[in-house]
Design a protein around this motif. Structure first.
Motif, PDB file in Angstrom:
ATOM      1  N   UNK A  16      88.933  67.740  28.826  1.00 49.92           N
ATOM      2  CA  UNK A  16      89.361  68.489  30.029  1.00 49.92           C
ATOM      3  C   UNK A  16      90.597  69.469  29.792  1.00 49.92           C
ATOM      4  N   UNK A  17      91.577  68.775  29.243  1.00 51.76           N
ATOM      5  CA  UNK A  17      92.901  69.641  28.980  1.00 51.76           C
ATOM      6  C   UNK A  17      92.308  70.658  28.117  1.00 51.76           C
ATOM      7  N   UNK A  18      91.558  70.578  27.012  1.00 48.03           N
ATOM      8  CA  UNK A  18      91.190  71.767  26.270  1.00 48.03           C
ATOM      9  C   UNK A  18      90.337  72.690  26.967  1.00 48.03           C
ATOM     10  N   UNK A  19      89.503  72.450  27.653  1.00 49.57           N
ATOM     11  CA  UNK A  19      88.778  73.233  28.512  1.00 49.57           C
ATOM     12  C   UNK A  19      89.620  74.173  29.842  1.00 49.57           C
ATOM     13  N   UNK A  20      90.401  73.462  30.249  1.00 50.05           N
ATOM     14  CA  UNK A  20      91.241  74.116  31.281  1.00 50.05           C
ATOM     15  C   UNK A  20      92.392  75.049  30.762  1.00 50.05           C
ATOM     16  N   UNK A  21      92.758  74.833  29.667  1.00 52.23           N
ATOM     17  CA  UNK A  21      93.489  75.678  28.954  1.00 52.23           C
ATOM     18  C   UNK A  21      92.729  76.909  28.766  1.00 52.23           C
ATOM     19  N   UNK A  22      91.510  76.828  28.137  1.00 56.20           N
ATOM     20  CA  UNK A  22      90.864  77.792  27.632  1.00 56.20           C
ATOM     21  C   UNK A  22      90.426  78.701  28.966  1.00 56.20           C
ATOM     22  N   UNK A  23      90.434  78.191  29.955  1.00 51.13           N
ATOM     23  CA  UNK A  23      90.225  78.980  31.154  1.00 51.13           C
ATOM     24  C   UNK A  23      91.416  79.583  31.807  1.00 51.13           C
ATOM     25  N   UNK A  24      92.611  79.462  31.153  1.00 53.67           N
ATOM     26  CA  UNK A  24      93.965  80.016  31.693  1.00 53.67           C
ATOM     27  C   UNK A  24      94.618  79.084  32.869  1.00 53.67           C
ATOM     28  N   UNK A  25      94.373  77.845  32.788  1.00 51.96           N
ATOM     29  CA  UNK A  25      94.902  76.984  33.942  1.00 51.96           C
ATOM     30  C   UNK A  25      95.940  76.541  33.266  1.00 51.96           C
ATOM     31  N   UNK A  26      96.732  76.053  34.128  1.00 47.91           N
ATOM     32  CA  UNK A  26      98.319  75.620  33.784  1.00 47.91           C
ATOM     33  C   UNK A  26      97.821  73.877  33.713  1.00 47.91           C
ATOM     34  N   UNK A  27      98.363  73.054  32.696  1.00 50.24           N
ATOM     35  CA  UNK A  27      98.239  71.788  32.635  1.00 50.24           C
ATOM     36  C   UNK A  27      99.424  71.162  32.119  1.00 50.24           C
ATOM     37  N   UNK A  28      99.494  69.989  33.030  1.00 50.25           N
ATOM     38  CA  UNK A  28     100.533  68.859  32.472  1.00 50.25           C
ATOM     39  C   UNK A  28      99.878  67.907  31.921  1.00 50.25           C
TER      40      UNK A  28
END
Length: 272
Positions: A16-28
């Motif tokens: 989930x973290x990898x997918x969100x970051x690939x989409x340009x989302x901010x993740x903690x």
């Protein structure tokens, strides 16, 4: 959206973290050892905040949430940290029971409770609880794992009603078998008792060993479904993932209706 994810170093949390970051989302992204996230921090500078978090430590829960909020708002919390425990009820130790519930249930509730004041003040937010098909259908040989997930589902169902007036949504994710580390390094095992070896509990232990790495579920597709659910204005309370989850949950609910109809007359007769 800014996401706060527990257990980001492996399994669904990592995917989930990898997918969100690939989409340009901010993740903690949080993990017991945040060094496991160094590659993500290096690859996505400024987009990911890696924090240490053992969800069984109340002080660390508060510190991680405070550190995340100091850097910006939290829109979505994903309580993903957890592990399995295979063994019949009699086989598991007191220590294993306490550890499992501390991570799978109490840790998820602690993180949820820590972030709720922030979401309530903003009148918005989404809490994703990673449950399991085992949170609906209990397998012999996996009793304590189902205990933790049944309890998480009950708390989360009630929570959904409590926080809906504040614009906060809750989604309970119920994956079936997926190709994660769940049956590998993430699976804890009770000490076997010979009498259970040839019964359902022993069969489950054997099946888990055989299925590791050969599960039908694709984690990449699963996390896409989770993201889509969060973004949907009509996100479901429960989101089963995988054909096995859908089939097993449907069979369980159908049987419950049959059982309810069978005892309904007697049940109703006890009312005054």
């Amino acid at each position: 959206m800014r996401w706060f994810i527990t257990g980001s170093s492996a399994g669904f949390g990592r995917a989930l973290t990898e997918t969100l970051l690939a989409r340009g989302e901010a993740v903690v992204a949080t993990a017991r050892d945040p060094r496991a996230l160094d590659d993500l921090v290096e690859a996505h500078p400024g987009a990911v905040l890696a924090l240490p978090l053992d969800v069984t430590d109340p002080a660390q829960v508060r510190a991680a949430v405070d550190a995340a909020l100091a850097a910006g708002p939290i829109d979505v919390v994903v309580n993903n940290a957890g592990h399995g425990l295979v063994g019949a009820l009699e086989e598991v130790s007191d220590e294993q029971i306490s550890e499992l519930l501390a991570v799978n249930l109490l840790g998820a509730l602690a993180v949820t409770r820590a972030v709720l004041p922030h979401m309530r003040a903003r009148r918005r937010g989404h809490i994703v609880q990673m449950s399991s098909v085992g949170g609906v259908v209990a397998n012999p040989g996996h009793a304590l794992y189902s205990t933790s997930k049944f309890a998480l589902e009950g708390a989360s169902e009630a929570l959904a009603g409590e926080v809906a007036p504040f614009g906060i949504r809750v989604t309970i994710v119920e994956p079936g078998p997926f190709r994660t580390e769940f049956l590998g390094r993430s699976l804890h095992r009770a000490t076997p008792i010979d009498d259970y070896a040839d019964g359902p509990a022993g069969a489950l232990r054997k099946r888990f060993a055989e299925d590791n790495g050969a599960q039908p579920g694709d984690p990449a597709r699963a996390v896409e479904a989770i993201i889509d659910a969060v973004r949907s204005p009509s996100a479901p309370l429960r989101l089963p993932l995988g054909r096995a989850a859908v089939d097993r949950i449907r069979a369980k609910l159908q049987q419950q209706l049959v059982d309810l109809d069978a005892c309904a007359k007697v049940a109703i007769a006890v009312d005054r």
